[in-house]
Design an enzyme around this catalytic site. Structure first.
Site, mmCIF file in Angstrom:
data_model
loop_
_atom_site.group_PDB
_atom_site.id
_atom_site.type_symbol
_atom_site.label_atom_id
_atom_site.label_comp_id
_atom_site.label_asym_id
_atom_site.label_seq_id
_atom_site.Cartn_x
_atom_site.Cartn_y
_atom_site.Cartn_z
ATOM 1 C CB CYS A 296 26.099 31.544 1.541
ATOM 2 S SG CYS A 296 24.388 31.464 2.035
ATOM 3 C CE1 TYR B 273 16.536 26.885 3.657
ATOM 4 C CE2 TYR B 273 17.001 28.852 2.385
ATOM 5 C CZ TYR B 273 17.284 28.028 3.440
ATOM 6 O OH TYR B 273 18.328 28.343 4.281
ATOM 7 C CG HIS C 55 19.110 27.417 7.482
ATOM 8 N ND1 HIS C 55 19.470 27.101 6.200
ATOM 9 C CD2 HIS C 55 19.828 26.611 8.282
ATOM 10 C CE1 HIS C 55 20.367 26.135 6.212
ATOM 11 N NE2 HIS C 55 20.600 25.820 7.465
ATOM 12 C CG ASP D 36 22.620 23.354 8.823
ATOM 13 O OD1 ASP D 36 22.898 22.157 9.018
ATOM 14 O OD2 ASP D 36 22.286 23.800 7.711
#
Ligand code: ADP
Ligand code: SF4
Length: 690
Positions: free
Chosen positions: A31, A170, A173, A266
């Protein structure tokens, strides 16, 4: 210089389905706080990574449909052709430098509230959304699932047409629909998408099949999967379902991008995790699949990278933060310029850009996020202007960055510091978990030592006359700041009555200088809200002192929510029996007692404090500047040199802000922007009109 043959292995090409990466350096999705709102800025930032040698450069998460609307966060977006055109800018910039462009297609399921689109939130099951928004997700029907599959397929085709070479599914997360389906925690379905792991994996399998079918002839198909949530039996674990999922889908994608979940695990900060911290979780993946595997670990050491490949842990070295701190990391390894690498310090200031909805910034790399709007290149800076000799006073982060960059511009630079140099980066690096902060000064001092343009004078206290005598054309004052002792802070608008009579009132300056309270109980009062209050409380508790941490903030170190550390800091303090008193403001001090008032009720709380540590505001060390410039800057035009104050001596802030300020000052010397214009380009919204 040429590269060390030990690193040759890092420059081998890797086939990813129908496309080939030129080497093993892979910028994984990250991001950036710019997202779909600033497509030019993102394209320039990603293009810089490609120019710096990364073989694959990925987008951040890219929402595929308006039912996956992550407002207030600005991520990539591929809802329609207009979005496709904007994303094509990035793919083009990445291709210009010979890299592959990857796109992380995302449906966020119940991770969003659809604040912008106001569409119903789609979830694997009826569930609350992943925030305190008073909104719930509705369990998806088969028709909804078919819709998501179609949207994903359409997005994959648009991604291909925009020029992307690698398309992701994806499932990571804890943020995405495929992972919500896989998770026993979230999935309470009783149809063929729920129950057994085989069923829970069904949607991910279908999305992989759909994507392969739609674009697999032209694009590599990647999966991003969190193999472990670090939740033990409650979550996906690499020794259990994490491994089983990889086994089930092993050969389906062309590439496995694996990590641990959630994002805070992460992207763990250096304070709470070492380089390579994910290895034990992801190491099994290569034993299960023949496809290339990419993983992350805040890798900045070329030797550590080689070790990952040689030991069969990873095929490609994934990086978000190391590629932010140094977009040219691969090129520097390739050219044998290891010492020129700006190593990530693991502070997560970059992450704070996303959480505060502001363009990405980096402590080590002041050009990050400025590639388009200011035209800054991390490795190129314009030659010097009309001035020749520059004196920089103060070798903290601001002064070091300014001196280094001015030397690169070709000025004759003298850098003077009353101490050894490094400023707060060196001082704070002595605190628990902050050793990596020293990289800020290590990198710059090493560059300065090698520069023929810069002379560094440690142990040189400068004053007005010595500066005047020096005969510089330009003087930059970077003398930093010190912590206030009087309690004036963000919530305490005036000095705290009685504090001046307290027998043991310390500040972070005392603590980093090694002056600790002789005995407790200690009250750490944190009206700063970033990391120092928490770090100091931890240090003192570890020394066996009884510690209370009081703060007017809603929780301890509350700004560290933005660096994803707050929960860890709070845990560390509670585990050390530090008493936490949030939402309380210091009213007065009488002898060994501090009186705190509750922010909600005004009720008073007495707190015994044989020692106080006040972490409130800092005062700029600006007397030297004003002695020369005049209290109202009235002498500025009469001085025989230009003078500027930078960094904390102007206005105390983060180390990242000081580095940025020093860098900006260096770029703008002899090149000042017109003060009546906006000093950078902006990305404006379209207006609907004739
Ligand atoms: P910043 O974050 O803005 O770089 P720091 O507090 O980290 O600020 O660093 C300021 C540096 O300036 C310190 O290393 C300090 O020793 C140095 N310094 C302060 N006053 C003087 C002075 N009068 N002469 C030389 N060096 C100074
Ligand atoms: Fe690393 Fe900090 Fe830069 Fe992020 S902001 S890339 S953690 S140095």
């Amino acid at each position: 210089m040429s590269r060390d043959p030990r690193y040759d292995i890092l420059f081998e090409p890797v086939a990813i389905g129908p496309v080939t990466a030129r080497n093993r350096f892979y910028q994984v999705p990250h991001c950036n706080g710019m997202g779909h709102a600033m497509p030019n800025s993102v394209a320039a930032m990603r293009g810089m990574k490609a120019e710096g040698g990364w073989a694959v450069v990925a987008t951040e998460e890219c929402d595929i449909h308006a039912s996956s609307d992550v407002l207030p966060y600005a991520e990539a977006r591929l809802w329609d052709e207009g979005d496709q055109q904007r994303l094509a800018l990035m793919a083009d910039r990445v291709h210009e430098h010979g890299a592959l462009a990857a796109i992380e297609l995302t449906h966020s399921g119940h991770n969003v509230s659809n604040r912008y689109s106001r569409l119903p939130v789609l979830g694997v099951s009826d569930a609350g959304v992943n925030s305190f928004d008073p909104v719930q997700a509705c369990a998806m029907t088969k028709r909804d699932i078919a819709d998501v599959r179609r949207w994903h397929r359409q997005a994959a085709i648009r991604a291909r047409d925009a020029g992307f070479d690698i398309v992701y599914v994806y499932a990571g997360h804890d943020l995405t629909l495929p992972m919500h389906f896989i998770s026993r925690r979230h999935n309470r379905r009783s149809d063929e998408y729920g129950g057994s792991l085989e069923n829970r994996v069904r949607l991910t399998r279908e999305l992989l099949e759909d994507t392969k079918d739609a674009v697999g002839d032209r694009c590599g198909i990647a999966i991003r999967f969190a193999v472990d949530e670090l939740l033990g039996d409650a979550g996906i674990a690499s020794g259990a379902e994490g491994r089983e999922v990889v086994e089930m889908l092993a050969e389906m994608p062309d590439l496995w991008d694996v990590n641990v979940s959630d994002w805070a695990n992460d992207s763990v900060t250096a304070r709470f995790g070492e380089e390579g911290a994910q290895e034990s979780y992801v190491a099994f993946v290569k034993q299960v699949t023949s496809k290339p595997v990419v993983g992350v670990g805040r890798f900045t050491s070329a030797d550590a990278m080689v070790s990952q490949v040689k030991r069969g842990i990873l095929d490609m070295i994934g990086a978000a933060r190391p590629s932010i701190a140094d977009p040219f990391l691969p090129r520097k390894i390739e050219e044998g310029r290891i010492e020129d690498i700006r190593e990530c310090i693991g502070c997560n200031i970059c992450v704070s850009g996303d959480w505060t909805q502001s363009p990405i910034r980096c402590t080590q790399n002041p050009t990050m996020g400025e590639e388009w709007r200011r035209g800054w290149h991390p490795e190129i800076i314009s030659p010097r202007g009309s001035s020749k000799k520059v004196l920089v006073v103060g070798a903290g982060p601001a002064g070091l960055e300014a001196a280094m960059s001015l030397g690169q511009r070709g000025y004759e630079v003298a850098l003077a510091d009353s101490g050894d140099g490094g400023g707060r980066a060196v001082r704070e690096a002595t605190l628990p978990g902050l050793a990596s902060y020293k990289r800020v000064s290590d990198y710059r001092l090493a560059q300065i030592a090698r520069s023929t343009h810069i002379s560094f004078y440690p142990g040189s206290e400068m004053d007005g006359p010595s500066i005047r005598d020096f005969g510089a054309d330009q003087v930059l004052i970077a003398t930093g700041s010190y912590w206030r002792t009087d309690g004036l802070g963000r919530a305490t608008f005036a000095p705290v009555p009685g504090i001046e009579d307290h027998p043991q009132c310390l500040t972070p300056d005392d603590i980093v200088a090694g002056t600790l309270p002789a005995h407790g109980p200690v009250l750490v009062y944190d009206d700063d809200h970033y990391y120092l209050g928490g770090v100091i409380a931890q240090l003192l508790a570890d020394r066996g002192l009884s510690v209370t941490l009081a703060t007017p903030g809603p929780e301890v170190s509350c700004w560290t929510q933005n660096t994803m550390e707050q929960h860890r800091i709070e845990q560390a303090l509670l585990e050390r029996d530090v008493k936490l008193v949030p939402k309380h403001t210091m009213a007065r001090v009488d002898a060994n007692t501090a009186t705190l008032t509750c922010n909600s009720t005004g009720r008073e709380l007495q707190c015994e404090a044989a020692a106080l540590v006040m972490v409130t505001l800092r005062a700029p060390v600006n007397d030297l500047y004003f002695a020369l410039a005049g209290q109202q800057q009235e002498h500025l035009d009469d001085l025989p040199f230009g003078i500027l104050r930078i960094g904390d001596c102007m206005a105390p802030a983060t180390i990242a802000a000081a580095v940025y300020d020093g860098h900006r000052a260096a770029r703008e010397l002899d090149n000042l922007p017109d003060p009546d214009t906006v000093p950078f380009k902006r990305e404006r919204a379209l207006i609907d009109g004739p």
